[in-house]
Scaffold this motif. Structure first.
Motif, mmCIF file in Angstrom:
data_model
loop_
_atom_site.group_PDB
_atom_site.id
_atom_site.type_symbol
_atom_site.label_atom_id
_atom_site.label_comp_id
_atom_site.label_asym_id
_atom_site.label_seq_id
_atom_site.Cartn_x
_atom_site.Cartn_y
_atom_site.Cartn_z
ATOM 1 N N HIS A 162 10.214 -1.655 -8.167
ATOM 2 C CA HIS A 162 10.039 -0.968 -6.884
ATOM 3 C C HIS A 162 8.562 -0.755 -6.547
ATOM 4 C CE1 HIS A 162 10.875 1.761 -3.587
ATOM 5 N NE2 HIS A 162 9.991 2.591 -4.106
ATOM 6 N N ILE A 163 7.807 -0.304 -7.520
ATOM 7 C CA ILE A 163 6.392 0.010 -7.295
ATOM 8 C C ILE A 163 5.576 -1.246 -6.992
ATOM 9 C CG2 ILE A 163 4.283 0.829 -8.422
ATOM 10 C CD1 ILE A 163 6.084 2.789 -9.967
ATOM 11 N N ILE A 203 3.312 6.027 -2.696
ATOM 12 C CA ILE A 203 4.532 6.733 -3.095
ATOM 13 C C ILE A 203 4.558 6.910 -4.605
ATOM 14 C CG2 ILE A 203 7.045 6.494 -3.296
ATOM 15 C CD1 ILE A 203 6.974 5.205 -0.487
ATOM 16 N N SER A 204 4.160 5.861 -5.335
ATOM 17 C CA SER A 204 4.195 5.958 -6.790
ATOM 18 C C SER A 204 3.237 7.017 -7.310
ATOM 19 C CB SER A 204 3.872 4.600 -7.429
ATOM 20 O OG SER A 204 2.504 4.302 -7.274
ATOM 21 N N LYS A 205 2.151 7.236 -6.603
ATOM 22 C CA LYS A 205 1.169 8.213 -7.049
ATOM 23 C C LYS A 205 1.530 9.629 -6.658
ATOM 24 C CE LYS A 205 -2.779 5.111 -7.195
ATOM 25 N NZ LYS A 205 -4.066 4.760 -6.625
ATOM 26 N N GLU A 206 2.278 9.831 -5.584
ATOM 27 C CA GLU A 206 2.486 11.173 -5.054
ATOM 28 C C GLU A 206 3.915 11.675 -5.112
ATOM 29 O OE1 GLU A 206 0.929 11.101 -1.111
ATOM 30 O OE2 GLU A 206 -1.042 10.435 -1.754
ATOM 31 N N ASP A 207 4.880 10.872 -4.731
ATOM 32 C CA ASP A 207 6.205 11.402 -4.452
ATOM 33 C C ASP A 207 7.310 10.997 -5.433
ATOM 34 O OD1 ASP A 207 5.155 12.599 -2.191
ATOM 35 O OD2 ASP A 207 5.615 10.890 -0.926
ATOM 36 N N ARG A 208 7.066 10.046 -6.308
ATOM 37 C CA ARG A 208 8.121 9.553 -7.191
ATOM 38 C C ARG A 208 8.474 10.540 -8.295
ATOM 39 N NH1 ARG A 208 6.036 6.854 -10.183
ATOM 40 N NH2 ARG A 208 7.802 6.167 -11.342
ATOM 41 N N LEU A 209 9.615 10.309 -8.901
ATOM 42 C CA LEU A 209 9.967 11.062 -10.099
ATOM 43 C C LEU A 209 9.032 10.640 -11.214
ATOM 44 C CD1 LEU A 209 13.850 10.751 -10.044
ATOM 45 C CD2 LEU A 209 12.482 12.750 -9.494
ATOM 46 N N ARG A 210 8.684 11.590 -12.068
ATOM 47 C CA ARG A 210 7.784 11.313 -13.189
ATOM 48 C C ARG A 210 8.598 11.225 -14.475
ATOM 49 N NH1 ARG A 210 3.879 9.796 -9.985
ATOM 50 N NH2 ARG A 210 3.141 11.443 -8.673
ATOM 51 N N HIS A 211 8.192 10.321 -15.351
ATOM 52 C CA HIS A 211 8.870 10.157 -16.637
ATOM 53 C C HIS A 211 7.852 10.276 -17.762
ATOM 54 C CE1 HIS A 211 12.704 8.546 -15.061
ATOM 55 N NE2 HIS A 211 11.939 8.203 -14.066
ATOM 56 N N GLN A 246 0.829 -1.206 0.000
ATOM 57 C CA GLN A 246 0.000 0.000 0.000
ATOM 58 C C GLN A 246 0.862 1.254 0.000
ATOM 59 O OE1 GLN A 246 -2.367 -0.691 3.471
ATOM 60 N NE2 GLN A 246 -3.910 -1.897 2.389
ATOM 61 N N LEU A 247 1.932 1.251 0.777
ATOM 62 C CA LEU A 247 2.827 2.402 0.802
ATOM 63 C C LEU A 247 3.489 2.626 -0.551
ATOM 64 C CD1 LEU A 247 4.555 2.039 4.279
ATOM 65 C CD2 LEU A 247 2.908 3.764 3.581
#
Length: 132
Positions: A82-83, A39-47, A34-35
Motif C-alpha cells: 500500500h505504501i 499517509i504512511s508518516k502521519e495517519d497509518r496504524l503503527r506496528h 506522494q499522498l
C-alpha cells in the motif's frame, strides 16, 4: 482522397488526446505516490515487535498525555504494498535484486519489513524521480 485526409486528421487528433491523457495519468500517479508517503508518516496504524508478535497501536494525537510511540516499527506485506504502490511480486523481485529492503522473519512464517528501511527506500526513489 478527402476521406483519407479526414481520417488521418481524426487519427492525429485522437493520438494527441491519448498523449494528453497519458501525461495527466502520470501526474496523478506521482501525486498518489506522494499522498501514500504522507499517509504512511502521519495517519497509518503503527506496528512494532513485542514478544515476537506484531502489536497494533493507533496513531496518537495528544503526545503530552500519552506515552511516546516506539521508534522501531515493522510493516507487514500488505502495508508495504500500500505504501509503496508496488505489487507483492515486484517487491520480492526487487528484494532478490537488492533493490528493495529485505524482509525480517518475526515468527514462524510471518515476515515484516523495518519501517525505517522502507521509508528510506521511498525517500531514495523520490530523490531519483526529482533528478530524472
Amino acid at each position: 482522397m478527402s476521406k483519407d485526409k479526414s481520417l488521418a486528421t481524426y487519427i492525429q487528433s485522437v493520438e494527441q488526446q491519448v498523449m494528453s491523457i497519458e501525461q495527466q495519468l502520470q501526474l496523478l500517479r506521482q501525486h498518489l505516490r506522494q499522498l501514500r508517503v504522507e499517509i504512511s508518516k502521519e495517519d497509518r496504524l503503527r506496528h512494532h515487535v513485542t514478544d515476537n508478535r506484531a502489536v497494533v497501536h493507533e496513531p496518537q494525537n495528544n503526545l503530552g498525555s500519552q506515552s511516546k510511540m516506539p521508534e522501531k516499527q515493522i510493516l507487514r506485506l500488505k502495508e508495504v504494498c500500500h505504501i509503496t504502490g508496488l505489487s507483492r511480486s515486484t517487491i520480492y523481485k526487487m528484494m532478490n535484486a537488492d533493490e528493495f529492503p529485505k524482509s525480517i522473519q518475526i515468527s514462524g512464517r510471518n515476515i515484516a519489513w523495518a519501517k525505517s528501511e522502507v521509508d528510506a527506500w521511498i525517500e531514495r526513489v523520490l530523490g531519483q524521480g526529482e533528478r530524472g
